[in-house]
Enzyme design. Sequence first.
Site, short mmCIF file in Angstrom:
data_model
loop_
_atom_site.label_atom_id
_atom_site.label_comp_id
_atom_site.label_asym_id
_atom_site.label_seq_id
_atom_site.Cartn_x
_atom_site.Cartn_y
_atom_site.Cartn_z
CD GLU A 1 -2.44 -1.30 2.73
OE1 GLU A 1 -2.18 -0.49 3.53
OE2 GLU A 1 -3.44 -2.03 3.09
NE ARG B 1 5.95 9.92 3.73
CZ ARG B 1 5.44 10.66 4.40
NH1 ARG B 1 5.42 11.82 4.40
NH2 ARG B 1 4.86 10.27 5.46
CB CYS C 1 -4.05 34.99 11.77
SG CYS C 1 -4.12 36.38 10.76
CE1 TYR D 1 -0.86 10.55 3.51
CE2 TYR D 1 1.42 10.43 2.97
CZ TYR D 1 0.43 9.92 3.30
OH TYR D 1 0.22 8.29 3.31
N1 LLP Z 1 -1.49 2.14 4.64
C1 LLP Z 1 -2.00 2.45 5.73
C2 LLP Z 1 -2.98 1.71 6.45
C3 LLP Z 1 -1.71 3.72 6.17
O1 LLP Z 1 -2.25 4.13 7.17
C4 LLP Z 1 -0.84 4.51 5.30
C5 LLP Z 1 -0.68 5.88 5.88
C6 LLP Z 1 -0.49 4.09 3.98
C7 LLP Z 1 -0.77 2.63 3.66
C8 LLP Z 1 0.48 4.95 3.19
O2 LLP Z 1 1.58 5.37 4.09
P1 LLP Z 1 2.78 5.91 3.10
O3 LLP Z 1 3.44 4.82 2.14
O4 LLP Z 1 2.35 7.13 2.50
O5 LLP Z 1 3.81 6.25 4.22
N2 LLP Z 1 -0.03 12.93 6.96
C9 LLP Z 1 1.20 12.27 7.34
C10 LLP Z 1 1.27 10.57 6.82
C11 LLP Z 1 0.19 9.80 7.49
C12 LLP Z 1 0.25 8.57 6.79
C13 LLP Z 1 -0.80 7.76 7.49
N3 LLP Z 1 -1.05 6.40 6.91
C14 LLP Z 1 2.50 13.08 6.63
O6 LLP Z 1 2.06 14.04 5.84
O7 LLP Z 1 3.34 12.72 6.66
#
Ligand code: LLP
Length: 444
Positions: free
Chosen positions: A298, A301, A367, A396
């Site tokens: 999954e 990022r 602000c 994100y």
């Molecule tokens: N699968 C699940 C169950 C997740 O909770 C997440 C991310 C992903 C996959 C994808 O993860 P990635 O490959 O994108 O790291 N807003 C935060 C990141 C929150 C991630 C939440 N879960 C940021 O801007 O760093």
Amino acid sequence: MADSIFMTAEQTDPTIDTLLARHPALGYDGQGHLMFDGVSLQELARHAGTPCWIISETVLQERATRFKEAFSHYRQSVRFHFAVKSQDHKACLSSLAQLDYGADVVSGGEMERALNAGIKAENIVFSGVGKTDDELKRAVALGIAQVNIESAEELFRLNDLALSLNRTVRVALRVNPDIDAGTHAKITTGKAENKFGIAHQHVAELYGKAQNELDGIDIVGLAVHLGSQIITETPYRTGYNKLASMVQDLRRRHLKVSVLDCGGGLGISYRNEKAPEPSMLAKVIAETLPDDVTLRLEPGRWISAPSGVLLSRIIEIKKGSRQFAIIDGGMNDLVRPAMYDAWHGILPVSKAINVRPIPYDVVGPICESSDVFARNRSLPPLEKGDLITILDAGAYGSVMSSTYNSRPFAAQIMVREGQWSIIQKRQTLDEILQRELLPSWAAG
Ligand code: LLP
């Protein structure tokens, strides 16, 4: 602790050349204008205004392909489900669907978005810590790939819902592996104190119930998500070793495990972190997990972050004890620096040659004192009206935007090898105001 991604004073920042080397789709043309995937950012600002998001389809697809290729030597089946939460625009999802990506969704809204972008139900995984009855019923009716279950309560509720629809639903239990992935506290998901997943000591009993007692449930395996912005091998190795020993334990109990969902989490180099390639992840998985299961991944990022930038214009240079470059993009657009102290590269859109850089605090107009994109960032001298671009904003970024301070959602543009197209119009203030009603007693 991988805290090198966050703003701390003692670290050195990458030079403009280093940032460019890391982002091959970005570069200055002969006139010193910054180009992204063959399109002049200055020209885009003229057409679409600022702030605006620019997404390169070339970069998105190139990274999605590179991620998949890391697993190409696998003989077993591997399914890729893009984490829609990182970037949910239809244009991006349909572009990834062309590369045979499915979706990892965490809400009914994301599920509909994925379908709408052409991703088939059978390629959708539904994760998420709080799924409503309506969302679960929709997932059952669609016959999606699998629902990742977060608690015993949710499992029993889903069983009842599936039975009420005369259906069965494929399910994996999401395990809380209780490991520290060394990421920022606000993006940690895999520790026991986090709200996610089922404590590993309860998994076997629940799995047995699901297989033997719940007629609405077709239990296929386990899921984990270890955290996000993971830049070292250790959390993956520790987490997947735990997962593997749980599979052994389940199989000893004559429980069938045919799917392992490995989650997302692979990090990127925002600043000067040594970020791993997907091949690291593929290697760790090959060395830890059994090879007689279907794997699901999954990623979010790693694929989407470098594909997007936030283009913004300087409203004012405020001089004093510090130099503030006040830009028209704010934390309402890109909240990561304010929320996670995240460091993002910043490039001037016009290259100044042979000038001494000056340290700027690059701040938004909101602000809130946390509306800061960079502190003490060395940039060539900037003036009111100049454009800058904030890098690695494709994940994100727009998805976490708000209209705080009544600032409409920014426009979004997709670029591809010299072509550009507006994929989301800037929201107007009228659109914001139109949704508001006075109470009935005041209206008349
Ligand atoms: N699968 C699940 C169950 C997740 O909770 C997440 C991310 C992903 C996959 C994808 O993860 P990635 O490959 O994108 O790291 N807003 C935060 C990141 C929150 C991630 C939440 N879960 C940021 O801007 O760093």
